[in-house]
Design a protein around this motif. Structure first.
Motif, PDB file in Angstrom:
ATOM      1  N   UNK A  85       0.907  -1.154   0.132  1.00 26.38           N
ATOM      2  CA  UNK A  85      -0.034  -0.039  -0.017  1.00 26.38           C
ATOM      3  C   UNK A  85       0.915   1.214   0.195  1.00 26.38           C
ATOM      4  N   UNK A  86       1.984   1.014   0.421  1.00 25.39           N
ATOM      5  CA  UNK A  86       2.793   2.396   0.487  1.00 25.39           C
ATOM      6  C   UNK A  86       3.814   2.544  -0.559  1.00 25.39           C
ATOM      7  N   UNK A  87       3.536   1.917  -1.515  1.00 23.29           N
ATOM      8  CA  UNK A  87       4.259   1.935  -2.851  1.00 23.29           C
ATOM      9  C   UNK A  87       4.069   2.999  -3.744  1.00 23.29           C
ATOM     10  N   UNK A  88       4.474   2.999  -5.029  1.00 21.88           N
ATOM     11  CA  UNK A  88       4.420   4.299  -5.878  1.00 21.88           C
ATOM     12  C   UNK A  88       3.327   4.270  -6.860  1.00 21.88           C
ATOM     13  N   UNK A  89       2.562   5.319  -6.760  1.00 19.74           N
ATOM     14  CA  UNK A  89       1.224   5.666  -7.370  1.00 19.74           C
ATOM     15  C   UNK A  89       1.746   6.602  -8.524  1.00 19.74           C
ATOM     16  N   UNK A  90       1.635   6.118  -9.755  1.00 20.85           N
ATOM     17  CA  UNK A  90       2.161   6.801 -10.892  1.00 20.85           C
ATOM     18  C   UNK A  90       3.722   6.349 -11.191  1.00 20.85           C
ATOM     19  N   UNK A  91       3.991   6.620 -12.410  1.00 19.85           N
ATOM     20  CA  UNK A  91       5.415   6.525 -12.630  1.00 19.85           C
ATOM     21  C   UNK A  91       6.059   7.722 -13.444  1.00 19.85           C
TER      22      UNK A  91
END
Length: 338
Positions: free
Chosen positions: A107-113
């Motif tokens: 859940x704490x990963x990257x949103x959008x690149x």
């Protein structure tokens, strides 16, 4: 009797969890592998020096006297920079990037690149020689998620040519094709993705202990992965993605994603390579390629396997392994120091 001697086998994608689960599963990997790349998606994730060192110590305590090197990773954060990473460069083997919410504890990963947002961290990693590992899936239709992520891999490879990028647990022919187009792209392949397709998971009665992310794909994808592994493709290495969950979370609504293969990985790989007359290539797939790609020198360990059948236990603690209760054709005969 046919036998095979493996030197310094490595698992370059391993989940050990924490607490009682860590104490159950870590000795199983440490017995037969010389080392493993340890995933950082705990709760909370491993994001700083203190948590990384503490987790490594808990792993070492869990494995006891086994000869085993836990190669540690950080959970990717865009705010990492050169000042933060430089003091950790000798302790961090790789940094793992998760798209937000795409898999267990991500859940704490990257949103959008957005490359501008990610650039400071990735440039720092490039300068320090720290590889980037990625769980590469979009949020699209489940069978297309990995294929849809390939352009992201390629954009990152082009933007950061000095950064080694590992496409984790690939499941598609498209991912293998991307390897050929970019010198700084590499990949891990799991045991279960060499053996199963989606039909094995959901074609008849649902098999929760075969459900994983990324989900198993089509027969033609499996065959492409198998060819790459059997031929010891120089940019491909073994990463089990062995992901233990208690039985009650697998055999339940909202089935947890993960296949537990750590204890039987080497015997089943030996059986698979022997069936295809490629035993001579297994050493490269489970060790040599990883040593070169990651520039690591694992502890000395010899694992002797023979084509002596063994019955897989029904459970290891609360965890049900792949092939639980079934007979497999190979087994580990001896593990020793070199």
């Amino acid at each position: 009797m046919t036998e095979l001697l493996l030197h310094e086998p490595l698992d370059m994608h391993l989940h050990l969890r924490d607490g009682e689960m860590l104490r159950t599963v870590a000795p199983l990997s440490a017995h037969s592998f010389s080392g493993a790349l340890i995933m950082p998606n705990l709760i909370p994730p491993i994001t700083d020096a203190e948590s990384l060192r503490a987790y490594r110590q808990r792993i070492l305590e869990a494995i006891g006297d086994e000869i085993f090197e836990p190669y540690m990773t950080l959970f990717f954060k865009a705010e990492y920079d050169l000042d933060f990473l430089a003091p950790l460069a000798e302790e961090v083997t790789a940094i793992k990037l998760y798209p937000a919410g795409i898999t267990t504890n991500s859940e704490g990963g990257v949103s959008g690149f957005d490359l501008e947002t990610l650039s400071p961290a990735l440039e720092a990693m490039s300068k320090l020689g720290i590889p980037l590992c990625i769980h590469g899936e979009s949020s699209g239709f489940v069978m297309d998620r990995e294929k849809e992520f390939v352009p992201v891999y390629e954009a990152l490879a082009d933007a950061f040519p000095d950064l080694a990028i590992v496409m984790e647990h690939i499941t598609t022919a498209e991912s293998l094709e991307a390897l050929e187009r970019h010198p700084n792209l590499f990949a891990t392949i799991t045991l279960h993705h060499l053996l199963i397709t989606l039909d094995d998971v959901a074609g008849g009665m649902l098999q929760p202990h075969l459900f994983c992310k990324p989900i198993a794909k089509r027969p033609e994808d499996r065959e492409a992965l198998l060819r790459a592994a059997l031929e010891a493709h120089p940019k491909v290495m073994f990463g089990s993605d062995s992901a233990p969950h208690p039985r009650h979370t697998k055999e339940a609504p909202g089935c947890a994603a993960g296949v537990f293969t750590a204890p039987i990985a080497l015997p089943v790989l030996a059986e698979l390579f022997a069936q295809h007359d490629k035993l001579e290539n297994l050493q490269h797939f489970v060790s040599n390629n990883a040593q070169r790609i990651y520039d690591i020198t694992p502890p000395k360990k010899k694992v002797r396997l023979t084509d002596t059948p063994m019955k897989v236990p029904e459970r290891y603690g609360e965890v049900v392994p792949m092939f639980a209760g079934e007979e497999i054709g190979w087994s580990i005969a001896e593990v020793s120091e070199e």
